[in-house]
Design an enzyme around this catalytic site. Structure first.
Site, PDB file in Angstrom:
ATOM      1  N   LYS A 195       9.648  -7.101   0.472  1.00 55.90           N
ATOM      2  CA  LYS A 195      10.557  -5.873  -0.770  1.00 55.90           C
ATOM      3  C   LYS A 195      11.275  -5.746   0.363  1.00 55.90           C
ATOM      4  CE  LYS A 195       6.336  -4.799  -2.700  1.00 55.90           C
ATOM      5  NZ  LYS A 195       6.036  -3.475  -3.902  1.00 55.90           N
ATOM      6  N   SER A 255      -0.125   5.827   3.673  1.00 54.27           N
ATOM      7  CA  SER A 255      -1.678   5.658   3.679  1.00 54.27           C
ATOM      8  C   SER A 255      -2.138   4.928   5.327  1.00 54.27           C
ATOM      9  CB  SER A 255      -1.516   4.843   1.894  1.00 54.27           C
ATOM     10  OG  SER A 255      -0.965   2.788   2.951  1.00 54.27           O
ATOM     11  N   LYS A 268      13.364   4.979   1.154  1.00 52.92           N
ATOM     12  CA  LYS A 268      11.748   3.986   1.364  1.00 52.92           C
ATOM     13  C   LYS A 268      12.348   2.825   2.113  1.00 52.92           C
ATOM     14  CE  LYS A 268       8.145   2.541  -1.546  1.00 52.92           C
ATOM     15  NZ  LYS A 268       7.786   2.081  -3.153  1.00 52.92           N
ATOM     16  N   LYS A 281      10.318   8.280   2.742  1.00 54.09           N
ATOM     17  CA  LYS A 281       8.969   7.290   3.273  1.00 54.09           C
ATOM     18  C   LYS A 281       9.210   6.313   3.786  1.00 54.09           C
ATOM     19  CE  LYS A 281       5.860   5.146  -0.309  1.00 54.09           C
ATOM     20  NZ  LYS A 281       5.153   4.393  -1.611  1.00 54.09           N
ATOM     21  N   ARG A 295      -1.892  -0.648  -0.632  1.00 56.85           N
ATOM     22  CA  ARG A 295      -1.860  -2.005  -1.666  1.00 56.85           C
ATOM     23  C   ARG A 295      -3.556  -2.007  -2.216  1.00 56.85           C
ATOM     24  NH1 ARG A 295       3.534  -4.572   1.946  1.00 56.85           N
ATOM     25  NH2 ARG A 295       5.200  -2.826   0.918  1.00 56.85           N
ATOM     26  N   TYR A 336      -2.058  12.136   1.039  1.00 59.78           N
ATOM     27  CA  TYR A 336      -3.984  12.016   0.392  1.00 59.78           C
ATOM     28  C   TYR A 336      -5.053  13.254   1.252  1.00 59.78           C
ATOM     29  CZ  TYR A 336      -2.019   8.483  -0.326  1.00 59.78           C
ATOM     30  OH  TYR A 336      -1.244   6.944  -0.871  1.00 59.78           O
TER      31      TYR A 336
END
Length: 334
Positions: A227, A284, A204, A258, A214, A322
């Site tokens: 992060k 996303s 990731k 990811k 988010r 999605y």
């Protein structure tokens, strides 16, 4: 991988012979895409009035528990084998200790039980990270600005065991803490959950493609710092592969890369090097770019299925997307 075949020169070889009509093209198609390759991520909210379309992800909605049950029924009808739950929790109940992460009655765990009661055969995947319940937006516990590794792993184990008790079939640790897969596997074995599988977010990356997500989970503007101390540097291929090797050695059943499309080289390398079930997340930001361009008329809807076929060609056994219900429905009528 096989060596390149010897190709006779033109005109003995005319590669267009195998493209001249739909039936011949179908006979020599090397990669396929089916509903069984899809995992559908959904957002479930406990906040009254927060349900409905997410502005930065047009066409994607936050769902109530009833909406999650309807989504599960739709997934089953379309042949989608799995739904992945992402919780949108009450901002006022998020704490630095993240205690709600292992509350059996948090929105994520309520959704697990609701979906398993509605469609028992559907594979329910969960997210294991503290950010949905963390006051500062991080995937782990924070002390004096430092994301704690070992203490976070202990919290993640508590979170995972409750999810397993609630009926989760597939756990998705997305936190990127060191050692968490081994700790999760040991705890699951010791607590009569030996059949619960782990799909590790093994590679990731610290990516800019997560912004709309988010928004969806209510984390935008809450993250303190970034992060980069626990997610992989986007420049580092070998480091990502070391992460995959580590997670497999600790007991991950499947691994994930990811984001997706910008990291197809990593997907291919993971599949070729390890041979393990390999997944990718069309995140996303990827969704928002495609859907936005389609709605603006700059791309056709065919680019959605094409993008998923690219994952398959790169070696992915499955994709979190999605677009899952849209693509599954289109495949059913193909």
């Amino acid at each position: 991988m096989s060596a390149n075949p010897i190709i006779a020169p033109f005109p003995a070889t005319r590669l267009r012979r195998l493209r001249q009509n739909a039936n011949i093209r179908a006979m020599v198609t090397e990669t396929d895409l089916s509903a069984h390759n899809l995992i559908w991520p959904i957002f479930v909210t406990e906040v009254t009035g927060a349900e409905g379309e997410i502005a930065s992800m047009p066409g994607v909605e936050r769902l109530t528990l009833d909406g999650a049950k309807r989504a599960a029924e739709r997934a089953a009808e379309l042949g989608i084998p799995s739904i992945c739950i992402f919780p949108h929790s009450d901002q006022d109940l998020r704490t630095e200790g993240c205690e709600r992460a292992w509350d059996p009655d948090n929105i994520g765990n309520l959704a697990i039980r609701a979906i398993k009661e509605t469609v028992p055969e559907l594979v329910v995947m969960t997210d294991i990270a503290l950010d949905p319940y963390n006051a500062n937006g991080h995937d782990g516990l924070v002390r004096d600005g430092v994301i704690l590794n070992d203490e976070s792993v202990e919290a993640l184990v508590r979170m995972a065991l409750v999810q397993a008790e609630c009926g989760a079939d597939l756990l998705g640790p997305s936190d990127m803490m060191d050692g968490r897969i081994g700790a999760l596997r040991t705890a699951l074995e010791a607590n009569s959950h030996k059949d619960v599988a782990i799909l590790s977010y093994a590679a990731k990356f610290a990516s800019g493609f997560y912004g709309p997500f988010r928004d969806a989970v209510g984390a935008s503007g809450r993250l303190v710092g970034d992060k980069k101390t626990y997610q992989v540097n986007p420049a580092n291929r070998e480091e990502a592969l070391r992460c995959v090797a580590r997670d497999l050695s600790e007991g991950a059943d499947m691994v994930m890369v990811k984001p997706g499309l910008p990291y197809l080289d990593i997907c291919r390398e993971v599949k070729d090097r390890f041979g393990a079930p390999t997944f990718a997340y069309q995140v996303s930001g990827e969704y928002a770019m495609l859907e936005g361009a389609i709605r603006a008329g700059w791309l056709s809807r065919d680019t959605v299925a094409e993008s998923l076929l690219c994952f398959r060609r790169a070696g992915c056994d499955g994709i979190l997307t999605y677009f899952a219900p849209e693509v599954a429905e289109a495949l059913a009528h193909k």
